[in-house]
Design a protein around this motif. Sequence first.
Motif, mmCIF file in Angstrom:
data_model
loop_
_atom_site.group_PDB
_atom_site.id
_atom_site.type_symbol
_atom_site.label_atom_id
_atom_site.label_comp_id
_atom_site.label_asym_id
_atom_site.label_seq_id
_atom_site.Cartn_x
_atom_site.Cartn_y
_atom_site.Cartn_z
ATOM 1 N N GLY A 70 -8.929 -11.062 -14.063
ATOM 2 C CA GLY A 70 -10.018 -10.164 -13.482
ATOM 3 C C GLY A 70 -9.599 -8.613 -12.917
ATOM 4 O O GLY A 70 -10.673 -7.854 -12.696
ATOM 5 N N GLY A 71 -8.340 -8.555 -12.887
ATOM 6 C CA GLY A 71 -7.722 -7.305 -12.266
ATOM 7 C C GLY A 71 -7.458 -7.357 -10.908
ATOM 8 O O GLY A 71 -6.945 -6.314 -10.326
ATOM 9 N N THR A 72 -7.783 -8.390 -10.220
ATOM 10 C CA THR A 72 -7.386 -8.478 -8.638
ATOM 11 C C THR A 72 -5.887 -8.765 -8.495
ATOM 12 O O THR A 72 -5.374 -9.734 -9.119
ATOM 13 N N PHE A 73 -5.441 -8.014 -7.752
ATOM 14 C CA PHE A 73 -3.951 -8.327 -7.448
ATOM 15 C C PHE A 73 -3.799 -9.583 -6.564
ATOM 16 O O PHE A 73 -4.455 -9.887 -5.776
ATOM 17 N N ARG A 74 -2.821 -10.374 -7.215
ATOM 18 C CA ARG A 74 -2.513 -11.596 -6.292
ATOM 19 C C ARG A 74 -1.268 -11.301 -5.728
ATOM 20 O O ARG A 74 -1.146 -12.013 -4.349
ATOM 21 N N PHE A 75 -0.058 -10.924 -6.263
ATOM 22 C CA PHE A 75 0.978 -10.699 -5.543
ATOM 23 C C PHE A 75 1.519 -9.374 -5.706
ATOM 24 O O PHE A 75 0.900 -8.644 -6.861
ATOM 25 N N ALA A 76 2.522 -9.023 -4.689
ATOM 26 C CA ALA A 76 3.166 -7.672 -4.958
ATOM 27 C C ALA A 76 4.313 -7.780 -4.480
ATOM 28 O O ALA A 76 4.787 -8.495 -3.655
ATOM 29 N N THR A 77 5.212 -6.694 -4.593
ATOM 30 C CA THR A 77 6.486 -6.622 -3.822
ATOM 31 C C THR A 77 6.523 -5.278 -3.340
ATOM 32 O O THR A 77 5.929 -4.139 -3.733
ATOM 33 N N ASP A 78 7.434 -5.014 -2.277
ATOM 34 C CA ASP A 78 7.767 -3.645 -1.824
ATOM 35 C C ASP A 78 8.658 -2.896 -2.941
ATOM 36 O O ASP A 78 9.269 -3.793 -3.896
ATOM 37 N N ARG A 79 9.344 -1.701 -2.513
ATOM 38 C CA ARG A 79 10.089 -1.129 -3.336
ATOM 39 C C ARG A 79 11.418 -1.484 -3.399
ATOM 40 O O ARG A 79 11.933 -1.831 -2.181
#
Length: 279
Positions: free
Chosen positions: A108-117
């Motif tokens: 659905g386009g919802t962010f589940r995970f992410a990282t820093d740079r």
Amino acid sequence: EKMTRPLRLLPGLCIWCFSKHGAALHIYQPSNEEKNSSVVKPRPLPPLRSDGVVPKPSFEAPPLVLAEQGNAGAEPHLGKLTEGASFLHLRRHLSPPVQISYTASDAGGTFRFATDRTGGHKSSDKMEMYVAPTGERLATFMQVTDEVFYWDFEMMSYTPLCPTQSPLGSPGLSGASRYRYARLTKRLDQKIGWTLARANCNGTVSDFWKITPRFGFSVQQHFDVHEIGGSLIGSFDEALATDADVNFDLWATKGVDLTLFTATAMLIDLNMCRMAATG
């Protein structure tokens, strides 16, 4: 004869005890169980809002026939287990000069995970994976070098595997201890993919997944994820992109730790980027 209760003193505290009853002196040393019973929670990262982009999977279903259910291994898991065949859209974001970060969104386009740079070419840079909507830190990725023919990444979580597990390295900017959870290894003298090994309480690691290229040659990246023993439990496929970012479709079968699965895909792509940068 009446017994005197032993004195319980903090570590490093030196006291001369003179008592007419002959009090016993006991220096208290906390056990590993006591040390880990009050694990400090890491400081969260800023939450990341979804950008409203709904991914268009290259495949409406897994591109290969996956095993009916995977083996999640021993607890604790890095995250929740999938309840059925599950899809995530992984995106590599490029920022000047040579910075890389990742987001993983559901259908659905919802962010589940992410990282820093992190640096796309600097092996010394670490990367933090977190829950995108809340900023809760999940794991730290760190590249390590064991031998000339190995390219390794350590995956550290903020929860010990067992009460006796010792922290790995210093707490860092999060303010919390980190513990070895898994290791991703690629042998540079063999073009057979990567091995993900999960850590054990005694400091050893046990092979868990094998990630191999699907094709002998391909312009885009296509990887299959097998359990040690043969069962195909997932796939990573590079998807078509309309901008400078690189996109991947991730599919995992039922009973797979989706956080660990996503982290593995991130590390493989980061490994590919750094290997290309170093020639």
